[in-house]
Write a protein that holds these residues in place. Structure first.
Motif, PDB file in Angstrom:
ATOM      1  N   TYR A   8       0.827  -1.208   0.000  1.00  0.00           N
ATOM      2  CA  TYR A   8       0.000   0.000   0.000  1.00  0.00           C
ATOM      3  C   TYR A   8       0.864   1.261   0.000  1.00  0.00           C
ATOM      4  N   ALA A   9       2.045   1.187   0.593  1.00  0.00           N
ATOM      5  CA  ALA A   9       2.957   2.326   0.504  1.00  0.00           C
ATOM      6  C   ALA A   9       3.346   2.576  -0.946  1.00  0.00           C
ATOM      7  N   ALA A  10       3.626   1.496  -1.680  1.00  0.00           N
ATOM      8  CA  ALA A  10       3.959   1.627  -3.096  1.00  0.00           C
ATOM      9  C   ALA A  10       2.738   2.025  -3.905  1.00  0.00           C
ATOM     10  N   ALA A  11       1.568   1.472  -3.573  1.00  0.00           N
ATOM     11  CA  ALA A  11       0.357   1.722  -4.348  1.00  0.00           C
ATOM     12  C   ALA A  11      -0.079   3.176  -4.267  1.00  0.00           C
ATOM     13  N   VAL A  12       0.073   3.801  -3.113  1.00  0.00           N
ATOM     14  CA  VAL A  12      -0.297   5.214  -2.978  1.00  0.00           C
ATOM     15  C   VAL A  12       0.482   6.052  -3.983  1.00  0.00           C
ATOM     16  N   VAL A  13       1.785   5.820  -4.056  1.00  0.00           N
ATOM     17  CA  VAL A  13       2.626   6.561  -5.005  1.00  0.00           C
ATOM     18  C   VAL A  13       2.237   6.235  -6.441  1.00  0.00           C
ATOM     19  N   ILE A  17       0.448   9.071  -8.957  1.00  0.00           N
ATOM     20  CA  ILE A  17       1.210   9.543 -10.111  1.00  0.00           C
ATOM     21  C   ILE A  17       0.476   9.208 -11.403  1.00  0.00           C
ATOM     22  N   THR A  18      -0.068   7.996 -11.486  1.00  0.00           N
ATOM     23  CA  THR A  18      -0.808   7.603 -12.688  1.00  0.00           C
ATOM     24  C   THR A  18      -2.030   8.486 -12.892  1.00  0.00           C
ATOM     25  N   ALA A  33       3.299   2.685 -12.846  1.00  0.00           N
ATOM     26  CA  ALA A  33       2.512   1.948 -11.858  1.00  0.00           C
ATOM     27  C   ALA A  33       2.979   0.514 -11.679  1.00  0.00           C
ATOM     28  N   VAL A  34       3.049  -0.254 -12.766  1.00  0.00           N
ATOM     29  CA  VAL A  34       3.440  -1.654 -12.640  1.00  0.00           C
ATOM     30  C   VAL A  34       4.881  -1.810 -12.161  1.00  0.00           C
ATOM     31  N   PRO A  35       5.858  -1.030 -12.679  1.00  0.00           N
ATOM     32  CA  PRO A  35       7.202  -1.156 -12.121  1.00  0.00           C
ATOM     33  C   PRO A  35       7.272  -0.897 -10.618  1.00  0.00           C
ATOM     34  N   ILE A  36       6.546   0.112 -10.145  1.00  0.00           N
ATOM     35  CA  ILE A  36       6.572   0.395  -8.708  1.00  0.00           C
ATOM     36  C   ILE A  36       5.946  -0.745  -7.923  1.00  0.00           C
ATOM     37  N   LEU A  37       4.765  -1.208  -8.358  1.00  0.00           N
ATOM     38  CA  LEU A  37       4.094  -2.295  -7.646  1.00  0.00           C
ATOM     39  C   LEU A  37       4.861  -3.610  -7.768  1.00  0.00           C
ATOM     40  N   ALA A  38       5.576  -3.780  -8.894  1.00  0.00           N
ATOM     41  CA  ALA A  38       6.340  -5.010  -9.097  1.00  0.00           C
ATOM     42  C   ALA A  38       7.529  -5.119  -8.144  1.00  0.00           C
ATOM     43  N   LEU A  39       7.833  -4.041  -7.440  1.00  0.00           N
ATOM     44  CA  LEU A  39       8.868  -4.119  -6.410  1.00  0.00           C
ATOM     45  C   LEU A  39       8.401  -4.932  -5.209  1.00  0.00           C
ATOM     46  N   VAL A  40       7.064  -5.057  -5.042  1.00  0.00           N
ATOM     47  CA  VAL A  40       6.540  -5.736  -3.841  1.00  0.00           C
ATOM     48  C   VAL A  40       5.608  -6.897  -4.149  1.00  0.00           C
ATOM     49  N   ALA A 146       1.776  -4.870 -19.286  1.00  0.00           N
ATOM     50  CA  ALA A 146       2.189  -4.152 -18.076  1.00  0.00           C
ATOM     51  C   ALA A 146       1.601  -2.751 -17.973  1.00  0.00           C
ATOM     52  N   HIS A 147       0.469  -2.475 -18.648  1.00  0.00           N
ATOM     53  CA  HIS A 147      -0.115  -1.126 -18.663  1.00  0.00           C
ATOM     54  C   HIS A 147       0.949  -0.097 -19.036  1.00  0.00           C
ATOM     55  N   ALA A 148       1.795  -0.471 -19.986  1.00  0.00           N
ATOM     56  CA  ALA A 148       2.892   0.396 -20.412  1.00  0.00           C
ATOM     57  C   ALA A 148       2.694   0.828 -21.855  1.00  0.00           C
ATOM     58  N   GLY A 149       1.459   1.120 -22.219  1.00  0.00           N
ATOM     59  CA  GLY A 149       1.181   1.591 -23.571  1.00  0.00           C
ATOM     60  C   GLY A 149       1.516   3.052 -23.773  1.00  0.00           C
ATOM     61  N   GLY A 150       1.739   3.772 -22.687  1.00  0.00           N
ATOM     62  CA  GLY A 150       2.041   5.196 -22.787  1.00  0.00           C
ATOM     63  C   GLY A 150       3.270   5.517 -23.619  1.00  0.00           C
ATOM     64  N   PRO A 151       4.410   4.835 -23.379  1.00  0.00           N
ATOM     65  CA  PRO A 151       5.606   5.165 -24.162  1.00  0.00           C
ATOM     66  C   PRO A 151       5.410   5.045 -25.667  1.00  0.00           C
TER      67      PRO A 151
END
Length: 248
Positions: A8-13, A17-18, A33-40, A146-151
């Motif tokens: 949840y600490a990672a999810a808030v960020v 941001i998203t 989002a996915v890279p940050i959440l993938a840390l945990v 990975a919801h990484a269609g933005g780039p």
């Protein structure tokens, strides 16, 4: 339901941001989002938790930017994106999780380098079927994984040199279609079990807050400064994920 406090600490960020990016900055930072959440948590689970939140945020964003998008570019991008989603859905079961984690890491790193070093242009350009088809298909594929269609979609849209508000509005419409199409294969692949959906539900208010913040910031802060800070964090996150894959 996920109960790990570090999640949840990672999810808030990640969600704030998203949401801020989708609400006022074109959605490009949704790649964080996915890279940050993938840390945990595993990246596949991170993508499943984020999708309902993204769909909710898309509704809020489209309402705000209604009528302020470029239909010509969307006609080029969206059919290709659906094809990219279909390809990802049918190959997803055969992709190793380490490969997904590495793909997310490389997208994060390369998109950051693109932001730092690619020159920014001005003036408008019309739709390009070849370029739009390629980047649209790639955006559909990476968005599914990975919801990484933005780039990829931003590589195309930024090259079209659109007005800032039209650029954001076009990105918003692109992703509401892409994300709602993704609901079908995600359900087919069994990603929407009760634990993931409950976790998404808990995080929905953060999504609404992020969208509201992005709309407010759209004309009030130096956009480049905001991006510089976020992309620096994205770059570090990408390096950490790549290190985890290499170490593993």
């Amino acid at each position: 339901m996920i109960t790990d406090p570090w999640f949840y600490a990672a999810a808030v960020v990640a969600v704030l941001i998203t949401g801020t990016s989708k609400g006022g900055l074109g959605g490009g930072l949704g790649v964080m989002a996915v890279p940050i959440l993938a840390l945990v948590i595993p990246p596949v689970q991170a993508a499943a938790v984020m999708l309902p939140i993204l769909c909710f945020m898309d509704i809020l964003s489209v309402w705000h930017y209604r009528g302020r998008w470029d239909g010509g570019h969307l006609k080029v991008l969206l059919p290709a994106a659906v094809a990219g989603i279909a390809l990802a859905a049918f190959t997803f079961r055969f992709i190793d999780e380490r490969f997904i984690r590495l793909m997310v890491a490389l997208i994060a790193i390369l998109f950051t380098l693109d932001f730092w070093f690619r020159p920014r242009l001005s003036g408008g350009r019309g739709p390009d079927a070849v370029s739009g088809g390629f980047w649209g298909a790639l955006a559909g594929f990476t968005s599914f994984v990975a919801h990484a269609g933005g780039p990829p979609v931003n590589v195309y849209l930024l090259s079209r040199r659109l007005d800032k508000t039209v650029y954001v509005g076009t990105s918003v419409v692109f992703f509401i279609v892409v994300n709602y199409v993704k609901l079908i294969p995600y359900a087919w692949l069994g990603q929407f079990h009760a634990g993931n959906l409950l976790t998404s539900l808990v995080l929905l208010p953060l999504g609404a807050l992020g969208i509201a913040l992005g709309v407010w910031l759209h004309s009030r802060i130096p956009v480049r400064l905001f991006y510089q800070v976020c992309y620096a964090l994205l770059f570090v996150t990408g390096l950490k994920l790549a290190w985890d894959v290499a170490a593993g």
